[in-house]
Design an enzyme around this catalytic site. Structure first.
Site, mmCIF file in Angstrom:
data_model
loop_
_atom_site.group_PDB
_atom_site.id
_atom_site.type_symbol
_atom_site.label_atom_id
_atom_site.label_comp_id
_atom_site.label_asym_id
_atom_site.label_seq_id
_atom_site.Cartn_x
_atom_site.Cartn_y
_atom_site.Cartn_z
ATOM 1 N N CYS A 116 0.815 -1.174 0.029
ATOM 2 C CA CYS A 116 0.020 -0.043 -0.160
ATOM 3 C C CYS A 116 0.990 1.302 -0.089
ATOM 4 O O CYS A 116 0.352 2.370 -0.281
ATOM 5 C CB CYS A 116 -0.847 -0.018 1.078
ATOM 6 S SG CYS A 116 -2.123 -1.291 1.155
ATOM 7 N N HIS A 256 -3.320 7.320 2.528
ATOM 8 C CA HIS A 256 -3.813 5.937 2.142
ATOM 9 C C HIS A 256 -5.089 5.660 2.697
ATOM 10 O O HIS A 256 -5.226 5.844 3.759
ATOM 11 C CB HIS A 256 -2.656 5.062 2.435
ATOM 12 C CG HIS A 256 -3.090 3.541 2.074
ATOM 13 N ND1 HIS A 256 -3.628 3.151 0.816
ATOM 14 C CD2 HIS A 256 -3.318 2.610 2.840
ATOM 15 C CE1 HIS A 256 -3.845 1.827 0.821
ATOM 16 N NE2 HIS A 256 -3.727 1.547 1.938
ATOM 17 N N ASN A 286 -10.249 -0.011 0.012
ATOM 18 C CA ASN A 286 -8.863 0.169 -0.088
ATOM 19 C C ASN A 286 -8.320 -0.348 -1.218
ATOM 20 O O ASN A 286 -8.485 -1.508 -1.757
ATOM 21 C CB ASN A 286 -8.342 -0.603 1.046
ATOM 22 C CG ASN A 286 -6.658 -0.690 0.972
ATOM 23 O OD1 ASN A 286 -6.089 -0.004 0.112
ATOM 24 N ND2 ASN A 286 -6.047 -1.285 2.154
#
Ligand code: UT7
Length: 333
Positions: A116, A256, A286
């Site tokens: 990520c 994020h 996500n």
């Protein structure tokens, strides 16, 4: 002459059409809209449907849109870096496939895997090629088809992830804007909490790995949450201090999008009010390497030249970090 810095001079994003809502997930696993919303902030996510389509098919839409809106000839691009954990194939690099599909013929290209945190790792890497003076036009792509590695029988992970891709154009500037600083970190011992068990050289695909559902994301949510919440906030505060920035100096935090509670905690630690935080997790979930470029893309119209922006991420590896940049242009291109 002032220092050469790498500036983002254009951004574009892409999400596939299909919307997977919390309601639909309720019919697939033992979950509720209420649980997902309160624990994560997510209401829906987009999924790439269609046989034979991969991460590059989303990324190439973002890249083509970016080249068009910035009036860039594909032949002028010198380097393409793609941050992804769901490459089209184990090899060659998805960046090569994107380049081929977008008509980019004069560049070298490679993939970068930092889960990520991949987009901020790739952006920082690309910025060094620009600062060296050797490169003038670089594409940094972040994208994932998470639906290809998510187990839709595992309620702990399948509600979180979605598919998306975004791309930025990096060019040199000497006007003081662009990427100012970055702090990137890795702790490989965290891999036990978040990984994909099979499909690599340690545990190649076999009937057994498929039967055991080992080709999907394995995540110990609570353990990852604990590390994410402290490390993402710590590194964001650290980059503020290092650059003598107060919360008043910061125009935007681009976090994020893993969990709304992690985003809120980071913003609180930085002393930022919610209005300065880019949040679209409710619509996309996500998307791993897609989250930060998708935020910048959606907020592009509101950004002003000189805005101080902090990008922050935490992900599998563990990897984490923050980038401090001064935005280089006004409004949407
Ligand atoms: O982006 C890369 C890095 N990843 C992250 O940053 C993710 C970090 N982790 C998280 O965001 C959160 O840990 C999750 C969203 C994954 C899970 O939230 P949580 O508040 O940590 O829940 P939990 O795992 O502690 O589970 C609490 C309860 C459990 O039930 P019991 O044991 O208390 O009876 C779970 O079985 O919630 C249950 N549960 C669910 N219930 C309904 C877990 N998933 C679900 C679900 N629907 N989808």
């Amino acid at each position: 002459m002032s220092k050469v810095r790498a500036a983002i001079t254009g951004i574009h994003g892409y999400v596939p059409d299909y919307v997977l809502t919390n309601k639909e997930l309720e019919t697939m696993v033992d979950t509720t809209d209420e649980w997902i919303t309160t624990r994560t902030g997510i209401k829906e996510r987009h999924i790439l449907k269609g046989e034979g389509l991969g991460t590059s098919d989303m990324a190439v839409e973002a890249v083509k849109g970016l080249l068009k809106k910035t009036n860039t000839d594909p032949g002028d691009i010198e380097l393409v870096i793609c941050a992804t954990v769901s490459p089209d194939m184990v090899y060659p690099a998805t960046a090569n496939i994107i380049s081929d599909k977008a008509g980019i013929k004069n560049a070298f290209s490679f993939d970068l895997n930092a889960a990520c945190s991949g987009f901020i790792y790739a952006l920082t890497t690309a910025s060094k090629y620009i600062e060296s003076g050797a490169y003038k036009k670089i594409l940094v792509v972040g994208g994932d088809k998470m639906s290809s590695i998510v187990d839709y029988t595992d309620r702990q992970t399948c509600v979180i992830f979605g598919d998306a891709a975004g791309a930025v154009l990096l060019e040199p500037t000497e006007d003081g804007n662009g990427i100012q600083d970055a702090i990137l970190r890795t702790d490989g011992s965290g891999r036990v909490h978040l990984h994909q068990k099979a499909g690599g050289s340690m545990r190649p695909a076999s009937y057994e790995t498929v039967a055991n559902r080992e080709h999907f994301v394995y995540q110990e949510g609570q353990a990852v949450f604990k590390f994410a919440v402290s490390n993402m906030a710590d590194v964001s505060v650290e980059i503020m201090k290092k650059n003598d920035l107060t919360s008043d100096d910061i125009a935007w935090l681009v976090p994020h999008q893993a969990n709304l509670r992690i985003i809120d905690a980071t913003a609180r630690r930085m002393g930022l009010e919610k209005e300065k935080v880019m949040i679209n997790i409710q619509r996309y979930g996500n998307t791993t390497n897609g989250t930060i470029p998708m935020c910048l893309y959606e907020w592009e119209g509101k950004l002003k030249k000189g805005d101080n922006i902090i990008l922050a991420a935490f992900g599998g590896g563990f990897t984490w970090g923050a980038v401090y940049l001064k935005w280089a242009y006004d409004g949407a291109k």
